[in-house]
Design a protein around this motif. Structure first.
Motif, PDB file in Angstrom:
ATOM      1  N   VAL A 102      40.559  36.208  44.170  1.00  0.00           N
ATOM      2  CA  VAL A 102      39.848  36.980  43.148  1.00  0.00           C
ATOM      3  C   VAL A 102      40.658  36.999  41.856  1.00  0.00           C
ATOM      4  O   VAL A 102      40.117  36.828  40.761  1.00  0.00           O
ATOM      5  N   LYS A 103      41.958  37.170  41.987  1.00  0.00           N
ATOM      6  CA  LYS A 103      42.817  37.183  40.794  1.00  0.00           C
ATOM      7  C   LYS A 103      42.823  35.818  40.117  1.00  0.00           C
ATOM      8  O   LYS A 103      42.747  35.720  38.889  1.00  0.00           O
ATOM      9  N   GLN A 104      42.876  34.747  40.913  1.00  0.00           N
ATOM     10  CA  GLN A 104      42.847  33.390  40.364  1.00  0.00           C
ATOM     11  C   GLN A 104      41.562  33.137  39.581  1.00  0.00           C
ATOM     12  O   GLN A 104      41.578  32.491  38.540  1.00  0.00           O
ATOM     13  N   LEU A 105      40.453  33.642  40.105  1.00  0.00           N
ATOM     14  CA  LEU A 105      39.156  33.415  39.472  1.00  0.00           C
ATOM     15  C   LEU A 105      38.935  34.317  38.256  1.00  0.00           C
ATOM     16  O   LEU A 105      38.030  34.073  37.460  1.00  0.00           O
ATOM     17  N   GLY A 106      39.717  35.370  38.141  1.00  0.00           N
ATOM     18  CA  GLY A 106      39.581  36.276  37.006  1.00  0.00           C
ATOM     19  C   GLY A 106      38.287  37.054  37.018  1.00  0.00           C
ATOM     20  O   GLY A 106      37.674  37.254  35.975  1.00  0.00           O
ATOM     21  N   ILE A 107      37.862  37.523  38.181  1.00  0.00           N
ATOM     22  CA  ILE A 107      36.579  38.234  38.271  1.00  0.00           C
ATOM     23  C   ILE A 107      36.756  39.727  38.525  1.00  0.00           C
ATOM     24  O   ILE A 107      35.810  40.404  38.907  1.00  0.00           O
ATOM     25  N   ARG A 108      37.946  40.233  38.282  1.00  0.00           N
ATOM     26  CA  ARG A 108      38.153  41.676  38.409  1.00  0.00           C
ATOM     27  C   ARG A 108      37.567  42.359  37.192  1.00  0.00           C
ATOM     28  O   ARG A 108      37.573  41.826  36.088  1.00  0.00           O
ATOM     29  N   SER A 109      37.068  43.561  37.377  1.00  0.00           N
ATOM     30  CA  SER A 109      36.478  44.302  36.263  1.00  0.00           C
ATOM     31  C   SER A 109      37.583  44.739  35.308  1.00  0.00           C
ATOM     32  O   SER A 109      38.755  44.827  35.675  1.00  0.00           O
ATOM     33  N   ASP A 110      37.222  45.042  34.083  1.00  0.00           N
ATOM     34  CA  ASP A 110      38.197  45.453  33.077  1.00  0.00           C
ATOM     35  C   ASP A 110      38.900  46.740  33.481  1.00  0.00           C
ATOM     36  O   ASP A 110      40.095  46.892  33.282  1.00  0.00           O
ATOM     37  N   SER A 111      38.165  47.695  34.058  1.00  0.00           N
ATOM     38  CA  SER A 111      38.768  48.967  34.442  1.00  0.00           C
ATOM     39  C   SER A 111      39.797  48.785  35.562  1.00  0.00           C
ATOM     40  O   SER A 111      40.820  49.448  35.592  1.00  0.00           O
ATOM     41  N   ALA A 112      39.539  47.866  36.491  1.00  0.00           N
ATOM     42  CA  ALA A 112      40.497  47.623  37.577  1.00  0.00           C
ATOM     43  C   ALA A 112      41.770  46.991  37.025  1.00  0.00           C
ATOM     44  O   ALA A 112      42.877  47.306  37.482  1.00  0.00           O
TER      45      ALA A 112
END
Length: 119
Positions: A102-112
């Motif tokens: 998930v971190k590699q793909l950069g799909i975490r929300s801005d707030s997280a």
């Protein structure tokens, strides 16, 4: 789980056009959708082992997704493909692999990401 990917065409669309990240025990494909809600699809092929083993792997992946879906952007479709190493992996190892992808793909929300930066 209400928001799941079940149609073969959805899986094929993610494989063809989605971005992917791989870890030792799983591969994650991600792509934005138009529904405004994240959806999850899990692939655990027959080569992984017996039905009991495949279902255990799927439960581990579902749990990792459930615990961290609030940290993901809400408009993302995910397909998680289990690799053979996932059969004997602990939950902690599967969760670490999921979060790494998930971190590699950069799909975490801005707030997280902001919360992670302040801690």
């Amino acid at each position: 789980m209400k928001n799941t990917l079940k149609e073969n065409r959805d899986f094929r669309r993610l494989y063809a056009r989605g971005r992917s990240a791989a870890a030792d025990c799983l591969v994650v494909y991600a792509m934005r959708n138009r529904y405004g809600a994240g959806r999850l699809g899990i692939t655990a092929g027959v080569k992984l082992g017996t039905a009991v083993q495949r279902n255990r792997v799927k439960r581990l992946i579902r749990e990792a997704y459930r615990l961290h879906k609030d940290e993901l952007r809400p408009d993302i479709d995910l397909v998680v493909v289990a690799r053979h190493r996932a059969v004997h992996a602990s939950y902690a190892r599967v969760e670490r692999a999921f979060l790494r992808c998930v971190k590699q793909l950069g799909i975490r929300s801005d707030s997280a990401e902001k919360q992670e930066g302040t801690v």
